[in-house]
Design an enzyme around this catalytic site. Structure first.
Site, PDB file in Angstrom:
ATOM      1  CB  SER A 133      37.537  44.200  37.877  1.00  0.00           C
ATOM      2  OG  SER A 133      38.836  44.693  38.151  1.00  0.00           O
ATOM      3  CE1 TYR A 146      37.784  41.166  42.833  1.00  0.00           C
ATOM      4  CE2 TYR A 146      39.268  42.254  41.286  1.00  0.00           C
ATOM      5  CZ  TYR A 146      38.064  42.219  41.981  1.00  0.00           C
ATOM      6  OH  TYR A 146      37.149  43.216  41.798  1.00  0.00           O
TER       7      TYR A 146
END
Length: 234
Positions: A133, A146
């Site tokens: 990501s 996250y």
């Protein structure tokens, strides 16, 4: 490293029943992959008859190693399965949420790589793709757990690349911002089509690229990594 042709390959994709995982599985088939194993917690959730369902929970190492024993013909492993919990690491459930995300997003792909590494070596080296990501590199308070899990996954991707190079295994890290999937349904703003990212990923596998920067956001953030440390937290 030399790229790997998709046509005729045998792939296993974790989380292949929806979102990006489904798009990758479909693109693999479109490019002529011989077999695509859909590694999911509930095999009945795989409705595409062209896929071969395999029960895998990436937080359960026994299920991952069982899948590796079953799918001994795999030469392409795509570590796509992941979870995203909003909230700060300083929130009431911050530590537990972080622990769960680390188990799924960082340790899960490592377990899968360990399970399939001997298979990949036996089948000529093969490729591992880890879905990361843009938040591997930048942290927001609302998603700091996250971000930490994806940063760990990025570091482990680099470790895999170095440690598996000797057996001829190519490791690809994929960075992207928001995807137009259920996971980001609540987000307004630009989102990348999962089918487009799937094409970029498999292009990278075939070329032998080490990294995919799937959108302008990830390319911009990557270029800023040499800047002040504070710029990576917002």
């Amino acid at each position: 490293m030399t790229g790997q042709p998709i046509s005729g390959s045998t792939a296993l994709v974790t989380g292949a029943n929806r979102g990006l995982g489904k798009a990758i599985a479909e693109e693999l088939l479109a490019r002529g992959a011989k077999t695509v194993y859909a590694a999911v917690r509930d095999p009945q959730s795989v409705t595409d008859a062209r896929l071969t369902p395999v029960r895998v929970d990436v937080t359960d190492p026994a299920s991952v190693f069982a899948a590796a024993a079953l799918a001994s013909d795999v030469d392409l492993l795509v570590n796509n399965a992941g979870i995203a919990s909003s909230g700060s690491v300083f929130g009431p459930d911050g530590v537990e949420a972080l622990r769960q995300q680390l188990e799924t997003n960082a340790i899960g792909p490592l377990v899968a790589a360990r399970a399939f590494a001997p298979t990949l070596e036996a089948n000529g080296g093969g490729t591992i793709v880890n879905i990361l990501s843009v938040l591997s590199w930048v942290t927001m308070a609302a998603t700091s757990g996250y971000s930490a899990s994806k940063a760990a996954a990025w570091s482990l991707t680099n470790a895999m690349r170095g440690e598996l190079r000797g057996q001829g295994t190519h490791v690809v890290g994929v960075h992207v911002g928001y995807l137009d999937t259920d996971m980001a349904a609540h987000v307004d703003g630009p989102k990348t089509d999962p089918a487009e990212l799937a094409r970029q990923i498999l292009d990278a596998v075939e070329r032998g690229d080490d990294e995919v920067l799937g959108d302008d956001l990830s390319r911009g953030v990557k270029s800023s990594l040499s800047g002040p440390v504070g710029s990576l937290s917002v």
